[in-house]
Design a protein around this motif. Sequence first.
Motif, PDB file in Angstrom:
ATOM      1  N   MET A   1      80.802  -5.322 -12.669  1.00  0.00           N
ATOM      2  CA  MET A   1      79.504  -4.644 -12.681  1.00  0.00           C
ATOM      3  C   MET A   1      79.164  -4.083 -11.309  1.00  0.00           C
ATOM      4  SD  MET A   1      76.833  -6.688 -15.128  1.00  0.00           S
ATOM      5  CE  MET A   1      76.942  -8.236 -14.264  1.00  0.00           C
ATOM      6  N   ALA A   2      79.404  -4.872 -10.269  1.00  0.00           N
ATOM      7  CA  ALA A   2      79.087  -4.421  -8.910  1.00  0.00           C
ATOM      8  C   ALA A   2      79.942  -3.217  -8.527  1.00  0.00           C
ATOM      9  CB  ALA A   2      79.303  -5.565  -7.909  1.00  0.00           C
ATOM     10  N   GLY A   3      81.225  -3.249  -8.867  1.00  0.00           N
ATOM     11  CA  GLY A   3      82.107  -2.131  -8.540  1.00  0.00           C
ATOM     12  C   GLY A   3      81.633  -0.825  -9.152  1.00  0.00           C
ATOM     13  N   ALA A   4      81.227  -0.894 -10.417  1.00  0.00           N
ATOM     14  CA  ALA A   4      80.728   0.309 -11.090  1.00  0.00           C
ATOM     15  C   ALA A   4      79.360   0.717 -10.536  1.00  0.00           C
ATOM     16  CB  ALA A   4      80.647   0.078 -12.591  1.00  0.00           C
ATOM     17  N   HIS A   5      78.484  -0.269 -10.328  1.00  0.00           N
ATOM     18  CA  HIS A   5      77.132   0.027  -9.837  1.00  0.00           C
ATOM     19  C   HIS A   5      77.169   0.748  -8.492  1.00  0.00           C
ATOM     20  CE1 HIS A   5      72.830  -0.504  -9.179  1.00  0.00           C
ATOM     21  NE2 HIS A   5      73.146  -0.876  -7.944  1.00  0.00           N
ATOM     22  N   TYR A   6      78.047   0.289  -7.622  1.00  0.00           N
ATOM     23  CA  TYR A   6      78.138   0.877  -6.285  1.00  0.00           C
ATOM     24  C   TYR A   6      79.143   2.033  -6.212  1.00  0.00           C
ATOM     25  CZ  TYR A   6      75.140  -2.902  -4.833  1.00  0.00           C
ATOM     26  OH  TYR A   6      74.067  -3.755  -4.710  1.00  0.00           O
ATOM     27  N   LYS A   7      79.658   2.444  -7.371  1.00  0.00           N
ATOM     28  CA  LYS A   7      80.541   3.608  -7.475  1.00  0.00           C
ATOM     29  C   LYS A   7      81.742   3.508  -6.522  1.00  0.00           C
ATOM     30  CE  LYS A   7      76.686   6.601  -8.863  1.00  0.00           C
ATOM     31  NZ  LYS A   7      76.459   5.869 -10.027  1.00  0.00           N
ATOM     32  N   LEU A   8      82.390   2.352  -6.555  1.00  0.00           N
ATOM     33  CA  LEU A   8      83.499   2.079  -5.641  1.00  0.00           C
ATOM     34  C   LEU A   8      84.779   2.777  -6.102  1.00  0.00           C
ATOM     35  CD1 LEU A   8      82.875  -1.716  -4.938  1.00  0.00           C
ATOM     36  CD2 LEU A   8      82.021   0.284  -3.683  1.00  0.00           C
ATOM     37  N   ASP A   9      84.813   4.079  -5.876  1.00  0.00           N
ATOM     38  CA  ASP A   9      85.954   4.863  -6.346  1.00  0.00           C
ATOM     39  C   ASP A   9      87.222   4.674  -5.512  1.00  0.00           C
ATOM     40  OD1 ASP A   9      85.137   6.343  -4.125  1.00  0.00           O
ATOM     41  OD2 ASP A   9      84.368   8.006  -5.326  1.00  0.00           O
ATOM     42  N   ASN A  10      87.147   3.850  -4.488  1.00  0.00           N
ATOM     43  CA  ASN A  10      88.346   3.495  -3.724  1.00  0.00           C
ATOM     44  C   ASN A  10      88.934   2.157  -4.188  1.00  0.00           C
ATOM     45  OD1 ASN A  10      86.267   1.902  -2.648  1.00  0.00           O
ATOM     46  ND2 ASN A  10      87.246   1.808  -0.639  1.00  0.00           N
ATOM     47  N   LEU A  11      88.385   1.595  -5.258  1.00  0.00           N
ATOM     48  CA  LEU A  11      88.830   0.304  -5.794  1.00  0.00           C
ATOM     49  C   LEU A  11      89.672   0.501  -7.053  1.00  0.00           C
ATOM     50  CD1 LEU A  11      88.759  -2.816  -6.069  1.00  0.00           C
ATOM     51  CD2 LEU A  11      86.538  -2.546  -7.230  1.00  0.00           C
ATOM     52  N   THR A  12      90.846  -0.106  -7.052  1.00  0.00           N
ATOM     53  CA  THR A  12      91.712  -0.107  -8.231  1.00  0.00           C
ATOM     54  C   THR A  12      92.087  -1.547  -8.547  1.00  0.00           C
ATOM     55  OG1 THR A  12      92.623   2.061  -7.670  1.00  0.00           O
ATOM     56  CG2 THR A  12      93.885   0.726  -9.227  1.00  0.00           C
ATOM     57  N   ALA A  13      91.814  -1.967  -9.774  1.00  0.00           N
ATOM     58  CA  ALA A  13      92.185  -3.305 -10.235  1.00  0.00           C
ATOM     59  C   ALA A  13      93.337  -3.174 -11.221  1.00  0.00           C
ATOM     60  CB  ALA A  13      91.001  -3.994 -10.900  1.00  0.00           C
ATOM     61  N   PHE A  14      94.414  -3.885 -10.955  1.00  0.00           N
ATOM     62  CA  PHE A  14      95.537  -3.954 -11.876  1.00  0.00           C
ATOM     63  C   PHE A  14      95.371  -5.226 -12.702  1.00  0.00           C
ATOM     64  CE2 PHE A  14      97.139  -1.078  -8.736  1.00  0.00           C
ATOM     65  CZ  PHE A  14      97.942  -0.212  -9.449  1.00  0.00           C
ATOM     66  N   ILE A  15      95.385  -5.089 -14.020  1.00  0.00           N
ATOM     67  CA  ILE A  15      95.248  -6.243 -14.904  1.00  0.00           C
ATOM     68  C   ILE A  15      96.594  -6.517 -15.555  1.00  0.00           C
ATOM     69  CG2 ILE A  15      94.158  -7.165 -16.985  1.00  0.00           C
ATOM     70  CD1 ILE A  15      92.268  -4.559 -15.201  1.00  0.00           C
ATOM     71  N   ASP A  16      97.147  -7.691 -15.287  1.00  0.00           N
ATOM     72  CA  ASP A  16      98.402  -8.128 -15.907  1.00  0.00           C
ATOM     73  C   ASP A  16      98.051  -8.647 -17.293  1.00  0.00           C
ATOM     74  OD1 ASP A  16     100.926  -9.049 -16.521  1.00  0.00           O
ATOM     75  OD2 ASP A  16     100.795 -10.809 -15.235  1.00  0.00           O
ATOM     76  N   TYR A  17      98.343  -7.839 -18.290  1.00  0.00           N
ATOM     77  CA  TYR A  17      97.934  -8.126 -19.665  1.00  0.00           C
ATOM     78  C   TYR A  17      99.161  -8.527 -20.477  1.00  0.00           C
ATOM     79  CZ  TYR A  17      95.378  -7.171 -24.064  1.00  0.00           C
ATOM     80  OH  TYR A  17      94.768  -7.252 -25.298  1.00  0.00           O
ATOM     81  N   ASN A  18      99.498  -9.829 -20.406  1.00  0.00           N
ATOM     82  CA  ASN A  18     100.651 -10.337 -21.158  1.00  0.00           C
ATOM     83  C   ASN A  18     100.248 -11.228 -22.326  1.00  0.00           C
ATOM     84  OD1 ASN A  18     100.250 -13.015 -20.099  1.00  0.00           O
ATOM     85  ND2 ASN A  18     101.323 -12.401 -18.246  1.00  0.00           N
ATOM     86  N   GLY A  19      98.965 -11.487 -22.468  1.00  0.00           N
ATOM     87  CA  GLY A  19      98.466 -12.245 -23.603  1.00  0.00           C
ATOM     88  C   GLY A  19      98.601 -13.754 -23.502  1.00  0.00           C
ATOM     89  N   LEU A  20      99.106 -14.234 -22.353  1.00  0.00           N
ATOM     90  CA  LEU A  20      99.313 -15.681 -22.198  1.00  0.00           C
ATOM     91  C   LEU A  20      98.686 -16.178 -20.906  1.00  0.00           C
ATOM     92  CD1 LEU A  20     103.088 -15.843 -23.206  1.00  0.00           C
ATOM     93  CD2 LEU A  20     101.123 -16.461 -24.620  1.00  0.00           C
ATOM     94  N   GLN A  21      98.289 -17.435 -20.926  1.00  0.00           N
ATOM     95  CA  GLN A  21      97.789 -18.115 -19.729  1.00  0.00           C
ATOM     96  C   GLN A  21      98.280 -19.553 -19.764  1.00  0.00           C
ATOM     97  OE1 GLN A  21      93.560 -17.568 -20.907  1.00  0.00           O
ATOM     98  NE2 GLN A  21      93.421 -19.730 -20.450  1.00  0.00           N
ATOM     99  N   ILE A  22      97.901 -20.330 -18.810  1.00  0.00           N
ATOM    100  CA  ILE A  22      98.458 -21.679 -18.667  1.00  0.00           C
ATOM    101  C   ILE A  22      98.257 -22.550 -19.914  1.00  0.00           C
ATOM    102  CG2 ILE A  22      96.436 -22.751 -17.587  1.00  0.00           C
ATOM    103  CD1 ILE A  22      98.536 -24.111 -15.649  1.00  0.00           C
TER     104      ILE A  22
END
Length: 142
Positions: A24-45
């Motif tokens: 929410m903060a990233g979008a609110h402050y329009k942080l267009d220099n921020l890139t988040a990579f999400i490792d989406y493998n469907g599993l966790q511990i």
Amino acid sequence: KDYRVYSILGDGELEEGQVWEAAMAGAHYKLDNLTAFIDYNGLQIDGNITDVMNPEPIADKFAAFGWNVICIDGHDLEQIKDAIEQAKTVKGKPTAVVCRTVKGKGVSFMENQYGWHGTAPNQEQRDQAIAELDAYLAGLEA
């Protein structure tokens, strides 16, 4: 400022409230220099993410929070490079790169096995894993 910030998040990690507060903060402050990579493998511990605490639909949630969203094959280096370049062109919002991956990819006995999350292989398993990954890399170089 003329720099970029990159973060890496696991899909299981998306079950945590502080991730969504940061989103929410990233979008609110329009942080267009921020890139988040999400490792989406469907599993966790503890198992399948949808059984533990379902964070899906991941791409739709980031879009709803006001992020630019790019979905890619997280094992494809060209797609990763392209996503980085695309993210640099987006103005006024951060970018989430949702990377579909396979946990343990390339190691036959580890692929899609959540039990390997945080578990070290024994010597025999280590040797097998290295042999399988070496064979894979050799195939890429051919």
